[in-house]
Design an enzyme around this catalytic site. Sequence first.
Site, short mmCIF file in Angstrom:
data_model
loop_
_atom_site.label_atom_id
_atom_site.label_comp_id
_atom_site.label_asym_id
_atom_site.label_seq_id
_atom_site.Cartn_x
_atom_site.Cartn_y
_atom_site.Cartn_z
N ASP A 1 -3.44 2.87 38.66
CA ASP A 1 -3.06 3.42 37.35
C ASP A 1 -1.54 3.55 37.21
O ASP A 1 -1.02 4.61 36.86
CB ASP A 1 -3.72 4.78 37.12
CG ASP A 1 -5.21 4.78 37.39
OD1 ASP A 1 -5.86 3.75 37.13
OD2 ASP A 1 -5.73 5.81 37.87
N HIS B 1 -5.41 -1.27 33.74
CA HIS B 1 -4.75 0.03 33.64
C HIS B 1 -3.23 -0.13 33.76
O HIS B 1 -2.61 0.23 34.74
CB HIS B 1 -5.27 1.02 34.66
CG HIS B 1 -5.06 2.43 34.19
ND1 HIS B 1 -6.08 3.30 33.93
CD2 HIS B 1 -3.92 3.09 33.88
CE1 HIS B 1 -5.59 4.45 33.50
NE2 HIS B 1 -4.27 4.34 33.44
N GLU C 1 -10.72 2.20 28.21
CA GLU C 1 -9.91 3.28 28.76
C GLU C 1 -8.47 2.81 28.92
O GLU C 1 -8.12 1.68 28.55
CB GLU C 1 -10.46 3.76 30.10
CG GLU C 1 -10.40 2.71 31.21
CD GLU C 1 -10.94 3.20 32.54
OE1 GLU C 1 -11.66 4.21 32.57
OE2 GLU C 1 -10.63 2.56 33.57
N ARG D 1 -6.95 -0.81 44.97
CA ARG D 1 -6.07 -1.07 43.85
C ARG D 1 -4.60 -0.94 44.27
O ARG D 1 -4.23 0.03 44.91
CB ARG D 1 -6.36 -0.12 42.69
CG ARG D 1 -7.71 -0.35 42.03
CD ARG D 1 -8.03 0.73 41.01
NE ARG D 1 -8.26 2.01 41.67
CZ ARG D 1 -8.50 3.14 41.02
NH1 ARG D 1 -8.50 3.17 39.68
NH2 ARG D 1 -8.73 4.26 41.69
#
Length: 324
Positions: A16, A254, A189, A283
Site C-alpha cells: 500500500d 494499491h 478499493e 507485496r
Amino acid sequence: MTNDVFQNPLMDPGADPWVYKDHNMYYFMVTRRNRLDLWKSPTLSGIAEGDCKTIWTPPQEGINSQNLWAPEIHKINGKWFVYFTANDGDGGDKTRKIFVLENSSEDPFEGEWIERGYVNTEHPGLDGTVFEHDGHQYFVYAGYGNFPAYGSGLYIAEMTNPWTVTGPNVLISKPEYEWEMQGGMAINEGPVLLKRNGKLFLIYSASTTWSDDYSLGMLTASNEADVLNVSSWDKSPHPVFKKSVENGVFAPGHNSFSQSPDGTEDWIIYHAIPKSEGGSQLRSTRVQKFGWNENGTPDFGIPLSTSVPIQLPSGEGLTNKVNE
C-alpha cells in the site's frame, strides 16, 4: 549498475505505498500494521532509504488499536494530515474506520501529531483519500457492502474539514466486471485521484489484494463535472494496469502518483507480488514512469520486471550530486 539507473523493488515487503511530493522532498508511507512510519527523501528512487520516523503508535486496545493499514500523508491548507485504516482487532470489516492525524508544523518530522478521531462515513470502510476540486474538498473511501457479492465499493462525500464529511456518501463505483471479483470477494478499493488534461481520473484497485489478478481500474470525469453525481464518472470496462506473467509481476495495485524532481515526468508507485499465488505477505513497493495517450488519458503500460534497470527520474542525478 551505473549511477543513473535503479531497480525495483524499492521496499520489500512494502504494501500500500503512498508518496507525497512537497517542494523538493518526497514523503513515503506503507502499511506497517502496528504503527505509522514516515520516510522522507530528496529522491523518488531513494524513498525507502531516506530518513524514517515512527510518528504514531496505537493504544493497546480500542477502536483504532489494530490492523493499521494504507496510511496516506496529505498537505491541506498548510497543515499535514495522515489518513489510515484501523479497527479493534475483533470486529472484522464492520468495525474498520478511517482515522485522521494532524500536524501543523512545516516539517511533518517535527511538531506533534494530534488525533482527530475518525471520518464520519456512512459505511464501515478503509483506504480513505482526499482531493481538492473547484474550491471544495472531497473524501473517497472503500465502503463495505454487497455489490452484488460481499466486498467494497467506492463512495465520495464533500468535506467540511479534513476529518468531517457532510451530505450523502455517493456510491460512484461498485464491482461489476469479472476482473473486479477475483480472489473470493468483489472489491473496489485504494482510490487515488489524478488530475490532468482537463479531466479527473480516479484510479482504484480491483479484486482481492492476494489474488494474482489484483489490478487497477479507472473512473473518468470532466473538470467541469459534479463529482458527487454518479453519472459524471465514466468507468473503464477493462483494467488499466494488470499482472504481467512474462515479467514476473502479479497483483499490481494499491498505488499513488508522483512526479520526477524536475516535474517533467509522471511516476506511478504501486505494490506487486513476485510470483503467482505468492500471497499478500510478499507485496513489495515498485515505481515506474508512465505516459499519456492522445485522448488525454493515462497510459500506465505494463509492470516492469524487477530485473530491468530503470532510468532515474529526471532531475535526480542533480539532486544526488547536491546531497553528496
